[in-house]
Design an enzyme around this catalytic site. Sequence first.
Site, PDB file in Angstrom:
ATOM      1  N   GLY A   1       0.788  -1.228   0.000  1.00 46.04           N
ATOM      2  CA  GLY A   1       0.000   0.000   0.000  1.00 46.04           C
ATOM      3  C   GLY A   1       0.814   1.268   0.000  1.00 46.04           C
TER       4      GLY A   1
ATOM      5  CE  LYS B   1      -3.616  -2.285   2.682  1.00 45.02           C
ATOM      6  NZ  LYS B   1      -4.433  -2.248   3.892  1.00 45.02           N
ATOM      7  CB  THR B   2       0.168  -8.416   5.471  1.00 47.12           C
ATOM      8  OG1 THR B   2      -0.714  -8.029   6.533  1.00 47.12           O
ATOM      9  CG2 THR B   2       0.740  -7.171   4.823  1.00 47.12           C
TER      10      THR B   2
ATOM     11  CE  LYS C   1       3.533 -18.953  18.932  1.00 47.24           C
ATOM     12  NZ  LYS C   1       2.324 -19.696  18.516  1.00 47.24           N
TER      13      LYS C   1
ATOM     14  CG  HIS D   1       1.257  17.572  53.179  1.00 46.46           C
ATOM     15  ND1 HIS D   1       2.385  17.160  52.499  1.00 46.46           N
ATOM     16  CD2 HIS D   1       1.708  18.241  54.276  1.00 46.46           C
ATOM     17  CE1 HIS D   1       3.465  17.548  53.160  1.00 46.46           C
ATOM     18  NE2 HIS D   1       3.079  18.211  54.231  1.00 46.46           N
TER      19      HIS D   1
ATOM     20  CG  PHE E   1     -25.927  13.658  56.806  1.00 50.88           C
ATOM     21  CD1 PHE E   1     -25.581  13.189  58.085  1.00 50.88           C
ATOM     22  CD2 PHE E   1     -26.234  12.715  55.837  1.00 50.88           C
ATOM     23  CE1 PHE E   1     -25.552  11.844  58.394  1.00 50.88           C
ATOM     24  CE2 PHE E   1     -26.194  11.349  56.132  1.00 50.88           C
ATOM     25  CZ  PHE E   1     -25.857  10.924  57.406  1.00 50.88           C
TER      26      PHE E   1
ATOM     27  CG  ASP F   1     -22.262  17.312  67.872  1.00 49.09           C
ATOM     28  OD1 ASP F   1     -22.597  17.379  66.670  1.00 49.09           O
ATOM     29  OD2 ASP F   1     -21.618  16.350  68.351  1.00 49.09           O
TER      30      ASP F   1
ATOM     31  NE  ARG G   1     -21.517  10.905  50.643  1.00 44.76           N
ATOM     32  CZ  ARG G   1     -21.630   9.596  50.854  1.00 44.76           C
ATOM     33  NH1 ARG G   1     -22.267   9.145  51.917  1.00 44.76           N
ATOM     34  NH2 ARG G   1     -21.138   8.723  49.993  1.00 44.76           N
TER      35      ARG G   1
END
Length: 512
Positions: free
Chosen positions: A34, A65-66, A137, A276, A461, A466, A508
């Site tokens: 190609g 192709k190949t 391979k 940090h 929440f 307190d 949250r």
Amino acid sequence: MTRKALLSVSDKTGLVPLAEALVQEFGYELLSSGGTAQVLQKAGLPVTQVSDYTGSPEILGGRVKTLHPKIHGGILARRDVPQDLAELENLGIDLIDLVVVNLYPFAETVQNPATTHAQAVEQIDIGGPALLRAAAKNHAFVTVLCEPSQYPEYLNHLRTHQGQTQREFRQACAAQAFCHTSQYDQRIAAYLTPTPTRWPHHWACQGTLVQPLRYGENPHQQAAWYRTGDTPTGWCTAELLQGKELSFNNLVDLEAARRLIREFPTTQPTAAIIKHTNPCGVACADDLLTAYQKALQADPVSAFGGIVAVNQPLDEATATAMTELFLECIVAPGCSPAAAAILQRKSKVRVLVMPELGIPPEAEIRMISGGFLVQTPDLGTVEPQQWQVVTAKQPTPSELADLWLAWRVVKAVKSNAIVVAKDGVTLGIGGGQTQRVGAVRLALAQAGERAQGAVLASDGFFPFGDSVMAAGAAGITAVVQPGGSLRDEESIQAAHEGGVAMLFTGRRHFYH
């Protein structure tokens, strides 16, 4: 015997110099197909078309192709197995010692939103991966190259070893080829997955080494930086204007800074100081210098040795102010030449320009023993016009503006997270606490007397009243939180009694 090299590449970068060296220095015969063959012929190099060698024309519009025994037999034959060699001789098949292949640009194609499904499918390479895998391979005898960046190293290796390759080198190339095809298949699988909300049965994460790092979080830990994808994105696109190489901790802190600064539009000058991974000072103002100064004043002790992120290009005045403090890193979407020259006074500080500070990763991955967790990033949030006021007392416009600042900042603070803010700047931040009331007390203690008339945001929440009572006693006038506790009424009552306006967001923002 003349050695054969098969070259079939989509990316033609470096192709001609490689082919010239193979022919002129090392006596290779070239096989190609190609467009690759056309480039080589145009360069005046002798090349045999694959179709002429196999006697089979390209078919199906180039889809085949190949994929032919004369190609794969020449690649996969074991040179130390006489039966293999005899079989090739009987069939008139030559050995192929080098395979140079890179694949159709599938990832680049599908990044274009105009690409149709049919166009994407045509960019799924079949012959290329088969060639790479076959050569990899048989790396005991065959060298495989899958990226142009490998060409110089390969040629230097040949020159060093009298035109031969060493087993160790071929094995390293084989490993790279298998990684290459694996990444390629992953991108195809991701594209074909029906919807982004459906988790695939297999999740693979591959990366390409950017650079080894001096060490990890501590000197005894090894570390490296990898990027994902074919093209650099995120921090790989940042330009380091000055300073030492980025460390592991720098990058972790920079990502925390990016996570925070992305919450603020570029039309609102904002500066965030990170230490940090947690913010220690964040401020918005009418100009960048004022925003930086206010962020620094929020907690100047913690800011020492920190990282500064701003959402507008650095100017001379802001750069001058930054030279007065020891900083590890500065990151901005831009930097004027004058500002860059000023920052050279502090040559050790790392200054980065990253125009796309607001782009998050597609997924967040955390390793756990025996596996990993994946989640979508925590993007966006509920804006003030959607909040619910649950107290009789209504927030003032200035309180609402500060609540909006605090709510965006608390999203980037480690849970349990509390942020106290006033007049466009954070005054106290309590993060990473095991008790929410403990986080409240920490943030209020940091704010001190400045908490009078300030506001407070909570990433989760309030399980009890307190925290709200402590906030009211310190002078907090308005609180924003997700709501949703079984004891919401207890918190609302505490707000009533303390003269505090309370708003629920319904969302949250835990950050562990």
